[in-house]
Design an enzyme around this catalytic site. Sequence first.
Site, PDB file in Angstrom:
ATOM      1  N   HIS A  28      27.549  38.951  44.011  1.00 49.45           N
ATOM      2  CA  HIS A  28      28.506  38.607  42.952  1.00 49.45           C
ATOM      3  C   HIS A  28      29.909  38.833  43.483  1.00 49.45           C
ATOM      4  O   HIS A  28      30.464  39.925  43.388  1.00 49.45           O
ATOM      5  CB  HIS A  28      28.215  39.466  41.709  1.00 49.45           C
ATOM      6  CG  HIS A  28      29.084  39.158  40.531  1.00 49.45           C
ATOM      7  ND1 HIS A  28      28.769  39.564  39.254  1.00 49.45           N
ATOM      8  CD2 HIS A  28      30.264  38.489  40.410  1.00 49.45           C
ATOM      9  CE1 HIS A  28      29.705  39.170  38.408  1.00 49.45           C
ATOM     10  NE2 HIS A  28      30.633  38.519  39.098  1.00 49.45           N
ATOM     11  N   HIS A 208      27.168  34.409  34.482  1.00 52.94           N
ATOM     12  CA  HIS A 208      27.798  35.605  33.937  1.00 52.94           C
ATOM     13  C   HIS A 208      27.388  35.711  32.463  1.00 52.94           C
ATOM     14  O   HIS A 208      27.499  34.733  31.715  1.00 52.94           O
ATOM     15  CB  HIS A 208      29.322  35.482  33.985  1.00 52.94           C
ATOM     16  CG  HIS A 208      29.937  35.681  35.334  1.00 52.94           C
ATOM     17  ND1 HIS A 208      29.547  34.996  36.446  1.00 52.94           N
ATOM     18  CD2 HIS A 208      30.938  36.509  35.742  1.00 52.94           C
ATOM     19  CE1 HIS A 208      30.274  35.389  37.474  1.00 52.94           C
ATOM     20  NE2 HIS A 208      31.132  36.304  37.085  1.00 52.94           N
ATOM     21  N   GLU A 211      29.242  40.601  30.130  1.00 49.64           N
ATOM     22  CA  GLU A 211      30.370  41.340  30.743  1.00 49.64           C
ATOM     23  C   GLU A 211      31.210  41.859  29.580  1.00 49.64           C
ATOM     24  O   GLU A 211      31.272  43.051  29.335  1.00 49.64           O
ATOM     25  CB  GLU A 211      31.183  40.415  31.659  1.00 49.64           C
ATOM     26  CG  GLU A 211      32.406  41.102  32.296  1.00 49.64           C
ATOM     27  CD  GLU A 211      33.278  40.155  33.123  1.00 49.64           C
ATOM     28  OE1 GLU A 211      33.143  38.924  32.999  1.00 49.64           O
ATOM     29  OE2 GLU A 211      34.120  40.676  33.903  1.00 49.64           O
ATOM     30  N   ASP A 289      32.882  41.535  42.938  1.00 54.41           N
ATOM     31  CA  ASP A 289      33.438  40.570  41.971  1.00 54.41           C
ATOM     32  C   ASP A 289      34.676  39.847  42.519  1.00 54.41           C
ATOM     33  O   ASP A 289      34.574  38.701  42.976  1.00 54.41           O
ATOM     34  CB  ASP A 289      33.730  41.262  40.625  1.00 54.41           C
ATOM     35  CG  ASP A 289      33.667  40.305  39.446  1.00 54.41           C
ATOM     36  OD1 ASP A 289      33.323  39.125  39.642  1.00 54.41           O
ATOM     37  OD2 ASP A 289      33.958  40.739  38.304  1.00 54.41           O
ATOM     38  N   ASP A 290      35.840  40.501  42.444  1.00 53.99           N
ATOM     39  CA  ASP A 290      37.097  39.920  42.928  1.00 53.99           C
ATOM     40  C   ASP A 290      37.831  41.017  43.698  1.00 53.99           C
ATOM     41  O   ASP A 290      38.779  41.625  43.193  1.00 53.99           O
ATOM     42  CB  ASP A 290      37.938  39.444  41.733  1.00 53.99           C
ATOM     43  CG  ASP A 290      37.220  38.359  40.946  1.00 53.99           C
ATOM     44  OD1 ASP A 290      37.220  37.197  41.399  1.00 53.99           O
ATOM     45  OD2 ASP A 290      36.619  38.676  39.900  1.00 53.99           O
TER      46      ASP A 290
HETATM   47  N1  HPA Z   1      34.136  37.167  34.946  1.00 52.05           N
HETATM   48  C1  HPA Z   1      34.231  35.891  34.623  1.00 52.05           C
HETATM   49  N2  HPA Z   1      34.811  35.001  35.412  1.00 52.05           N
HETATM   50  C2  HPA Z   1      35.301  35.389  36.578  1.00 52.05           C
HETATM   51  C3  HPA Z   1      35.231  36.711  36.963  1.00 52.05           C
HETATM   52  C4  HPA Z   1      34.601  37.645  36.111  1.00 52.05           C
HETATM   53  O1  HPA Z   1      34.490  38.857  36.358  1.00 52.05           O
HETATM   54  N3  HPA Z   1      35.828  36.781  38.188  1.00 52.05           N
HETATM   55  C5  HPA Z   1      36.223  35.540  38.515  1.00 52.05           C
HETATM   56  N4  HPA Z   1      35.909  34.690  37.544  1.00 52.05           N
HETATM   57 ZN    ZN Z   2      32.299  37.587  38.332  1.00 52.43          ZN
END
Ligand code: HPA
Ligand code: ZN
Length: 349
Positions: A28, A208, A211, A289-290
């Site tokens: 992810h 996703h 979250e 994630d990012d």
């Molecule tokens: N959630 C949803 N979209 C996204 C995310 C995330 O954590 N990171 C990049 N796009």
């Molecule tokens: Zn993500």
Amino acid sequence: MTTTFQVPDIEASRLPALLEAMPKAELHMHIEGSLEPEMIFRLAQRNGVKLSYASVEELRKAYAFTDLQSFLDIYYAGASVLLTEQDFYDMARAYLDRAVADNVVRSEMFFDPQTHTERGVAMETVINGLHRACVDAEREQGISAALILCFLRHLSEDSALQTLEAALPFRDRFIGVGLDSSEVGNPPEKFARVFARCRELGLHLVAHAGEEGPPEYVWSALDVLHVERVDHGVQSVRDPALMQRLAKDRIALTVCPLSNEKLCVFPRLADHNIRQLLDAGLVATVNSDDPAYFGGYMNTNFTRLFAEAPGLTARHAYQLAFNSLEASFAERADKERWQQQLRSVFEKA
Ligand code: HPA
Ligand code: ZN
């Protein structure tokens, strides 16, 4: 498959080195979220793109998020510097270098084609740049790398269907599809038709869900979209029947601790529920994630999580790495080889 390996007791002081050394898969990670501020400025200059931030420092200061949307606004602005195949290549090679340094042996990277095609960048430019980076990193550094195409859920299903059609000439260059962007108000079932089509095409399916969105979104990701893994999924703990379902079907959750902290999904990393997920028998994994936006790559996610969340032991560390390899879409023989390497890292610890 669960592990039968008896994980030895390991002193807490030796855990960080073990977390760093263990072979792991990253399942992810949004490649556009690996764009470091320095690279954003370098590419902006190379391409003559005007940014609304005067400096790297000013941009970094804007990384104070309150929720998912406050992050997404900045994330899409950062991605606007990507124009050429070389840009996509350079971004992915930089990430894969960092992943190799963290002993990531397999990475399944998300990319968001609509973020680029909506600005006039060709699908071919995006996919070819990223794919070439995967091939070169695999050959030169030995990491196994693959691509997962994500649909932006704040856009329409028709836009997702058109995106899929545009990507099909490059079907051999991505292994699956996912669903990302603004979750609340955009439930999985909005994308039922496009996921059904992807399923017919034999693509792997992830999304996703859970979250910021409710457990109901995890249910519909499973029952309407038929996903094989759930990205994030941390809200599932609010629904005991869902927890049982995820455990029974061994659906992996790709959890992202530093992301959850930065986007205020949990007040502090110490409040994260990953131990609860693991102890309930769910196939939880750790991911970045990012990483350029959330304060760290894979090993920082592991070391900060284990330093701050109470009660995590060597047994949890082994389980998380084992789960990541098992839940990857790699070949069975590769998974078993990496799991053997994992075991030997723990035996020598
Ligand atoms: N959630 C949803 N979209 C996204 C995310 C995330 O954590 N990171 C990049 N796009
Ligand atoms: Zn993500």
